[in-house]
Design an enzyme around this catalytic site. Structure first.
Site, PDB file in Angstrom:
ATOM      1  N   ARG A 101     -16.210  64.844  30.627  1.00 14.12           N
ATOM      2  CA  ARG A 101     -16.939  65.624  31.618  1.00 14.12           C
ATOM      3  C   ARG A 101     -18.410  65.607  31.252  1.00 14.12           C
ATOM      4  O   ARG A 101     -18.780  65.491  30.082  1.00 14.12           O
ATOM      5  CB  ARG A 101     -16.443  67.091  31.659  1.00 14.12           C
ATOM      6  CG  ARG A 101     -15.188  67.319  32.514  1.00 14.12           C
ATOM      7  CD  ARG A 101     -15.480  67.123  33.988  1.00 14.12           C
ATOM      8  NE  ARG A 101     -14.359  67.461  34.847  1.00 14.12           N
ATOM      9  CZ  ARG A 101     -13.407  66.619  35.204  1.00 14.12           C
ATOM     10  NH1 ARG A 101     -13.423  65.383  34.744  1.00 14.12           N
ATOM     11  NH2 ARG A 101     -12.439  66.992  36.011  1.00 14.12           N
ATOM     12  N   GLU A 126     -24.275  66.087  37.336  1.00 14.97           N
ATOM     13  CA  GLU A 126     -23.957  65.041  38.307  1.00 14.97           C
ATOM     14  C   GLU A 126     -23.762  65.644  39.698  1.00 14.97           C
ATOM     15  O   GLU A 126     -23.342  66.792  39.826  1.00 14.97           O
ATOM     16  CB  GLU A 126     -22.715  64.254  37.872  1.00 14.97           C
ATOM     17  CG  GLU A 126     -21.431  65.050  37.798  1.00 14.97           C
ATOM     18  CD  GLU A 126     -20.266  64.231  37.253  1.00 14.97           C
ATOM     19  OE1 GLU A 126     -19.191  64.316  37.875  1.00 14.97           O
ATOM     20  OE2 GLU A 126     -20.415  63.524  36.224  1.00 14.97           O
ATOM     21  N   HIS A 169     -18.464  58.532  38.013  1.00 11.84           N
ATOM     22  CA  HIS A 169     -17.289  59.398  37.890  1.00 11.84           C
ATOM     23  C   HIS A 169     -16.095  58.818  38.674  1.00 11.84           C
ATOM     24  O   HIS A 169     -15.542  59.462  39.564  1.00 11.84           O
ATOM     25  CB  HIS A 169     -17.608  60.813  38.382  1.00 11.84           C
ATOM     26  CG  HIS A 169     -16.701  61.854  37.797  1.00 11.84           C
ATOM     27  ND1 HIS A 169     -17.120  63.134  37.501  1.00 11.84           N
ATOM     28  CD2 HIS A 169     -15.384  61.813  37.445  1.00 11.84           C
ATOM     29  CE1 HIS A 169     -16.110  63.834  37.007  1.00 11.84           C
ATOM     30  NE2 HIS A 169     -15.048  63.047  36.977  1.00 11.84           N
TER      31      HIS A 169
END
Length: 325
Positions: free
Chosen positions: A240, A269, A287
Site C-alpha cells: 500500500r 495515489e 496500482h
C-alpha cells in the site's frame, strides 16, 4: 415489497451490476467519477448498503450523516479506506475480498521484481527514444534473480505466494519478516526462513513489501531502512502507499544507494511523488497488481455476494468486524 437501496460507488462489470439489481434498488456510478467526501456522503443518503473501492473513505463523519447504513463491501483485500472501529461503533458491517486475488497479485509482484531487477523500463525507454545503435557488454546489465536472496516483509497469503514462486520457480533463498512467525509447515512449503527486519534489509538482494497498511506500518521503509540495504539491492512495493517513504526512496535511487525499485502503490495515489518521475531506475505501475480480468471479476462478485448474503442471511461471506455480524 420494496428492495433495499444500495450504492455502487465506482464502475464495475455490467453483469455484476445486473446481479445486484435483481436484489436491490441500485444507484450506480458507471461513469466512474471519483466523488469528494461530501458527494459520497450525499450519495449514501437513504442507502442501507454500499459497494466501494479503495478510493472511498468510510469514516465517522460519513457514518454519522447516514445512520441507516448497515454494510459496506469493499472490492479489495485492503481496507485502509475503512475506519473499522468507527464502523463497528456505528453497527455497520465491513467486508473485503480476500483469497480471490492472492495468486494474481503474487504473479504481478514477481513480474514487477523481474522488470525492476532486469531494468526493463529503462531499456524500453532507451529503445523507444531511438538511442539503441549498437550492442555493448554492459548495456542495461541488471541484477540476477535466480539463485539470489529475496527478503519478504509481510508473509500473509500473497507474501507466501511470492515465496513459493521464488523458491520453487527461481531457486531463490527466501527470508522473511512478519509480525508473527509462520508455522513450521508453512515455512517448509515456502522454503522460507524467519529473520529480523534489520537482518533482512542487510542481507536481501531483493526486498519485497507485502505488509498491510496501518499506523504501525507507515513508512516501514524510510531513509534509515534504505541505508541498511545493499547498493546492488532492489525494492518492490505491492503493499500500500505509505508503507514506503516515497521522498526518501527517490533520493536513494537518485544517489544510487540502492540499485532500483518497482512500485505499484504510492503515497497519496493517484498522485505520484514528482521526484520518482525524474529518476530512471524505478518501474512505476498504477496500482494494478490484482488487475487480471478473471480476478477483478471475482473481486466484484465477492463484494456483491457479501451484500446479497448480508441481506438474505444476516451476515456477509467475508466480514472484517465480526463483532457486528
Amino acid at each position: 415489497m420494496s428492495k433495499p437501496s444500495i450504492l455502487v460507488a465506482r464502475a464495475i462489470f455490467p453483469e455484476v451490476l445486473q446481479s445486484l439489481a435483481q436484489v436491490f434498488e441500485v444507484e450506480s456510478n458507471q461513469a466512474d467519477e471519483v466523488w469528494s467526501a461530501a458527494e459520497l456522503t450525499r450519495r449514501m443518503q437513504g442507502k442501507v448498503g454500499a459497494l466501494t473501492t479503495g478510493s472511498e473513505r468510510i469514516d465517522a463523519a460519513l457514518l454519522q450523516a447516514n445512520p441507516q447504513l448497515r454494510i459496506v463491501a469493499n472490492m479489495a483485500v485492503g481496507f485502509n479506506n475503512f475506519d473499522v472501529p468507527a464502523m463497528t461503533a456505528a453497527g455497520v458491517l465491513a467486508s473485503n475480498t480476500p483469497d480471490v486475488l492472492t495468486e494474481t497479485t503474487a504473479d504481478f509482484g514477481f513480474a514487477l521484481l523481474m522488470a525492476t531487477a532486469r531494468r526493463v523500463t529503462e531499456s524500453e525507454h532507451y529503445l523507444r527514444a531511438g538511442l539503441w545503435t549498437k550492442w555493448s557488454y554492459d548495456m542495461f546489465a541488471g541484477s540476477e534473480v535466480h539463485g539470489s536472496t529475496i527478503g519478504i516483509i509481510g508473509m500473509g497469503r500473497i507474501g507466501q505466494g511470492i515465496a513459493r514462486r521464488a523458491a520453487h520457480g527461481f531457486g531463490m533463498k527466501v527470508i522473511y519478516h512478519n509480525r508473527s512467525r509462520l508455522s513450521a509447515e508453512s515455512e517448509s512449503q515456502c522454503k522460507a526462513m524467519y529473520v529480523g527486519k534489520e537482518e533482512l534489509l542487510k542481507t536481501a538482494d531483493h526486498v519485497m513489501l507485502v505488509v498491510p497498511y496501518s499506523a504501525e506500518s507507515h513508512h516501514t521503509i524510510g531513509a534509515a531502512e534504505l541505508a541498511l540495504m545493499k547498493p546492488s539491492a532492489t525494492l518492490v512495493n505491492i503493499a500500500r502507499g505509505g508503507i514506503v517513504d516515497d521522498a526518501a526512496l527517490a533520493v536513494a535511487l537518485r544517489e544510487k544507494r540502492i540499485a532500483a525499485a518497482g512500485l505499484d502503490v504510492f503515497e497519496g495515489e493517484p498522485k505520484v511523488h514528482p521526484d520518482l518521475l525524474t529518476v530512471p531506475n524505478v518501474v512505476l505501475t498504477p496500482h494494478i497488481a490484482s488487475s487480471s480480468i478473471p480476478t477483478r471479476l471475482a473481486m466484484a462478485n465477492l463484494a456483491a455476494d457479501n451484500l446479497i448474503s448480508f441481506f438474505a442471511e444476516g451476515k456477509p461471506l467475508t466480514p472484517l468486524n465480526t463483532v457486528v455480524a
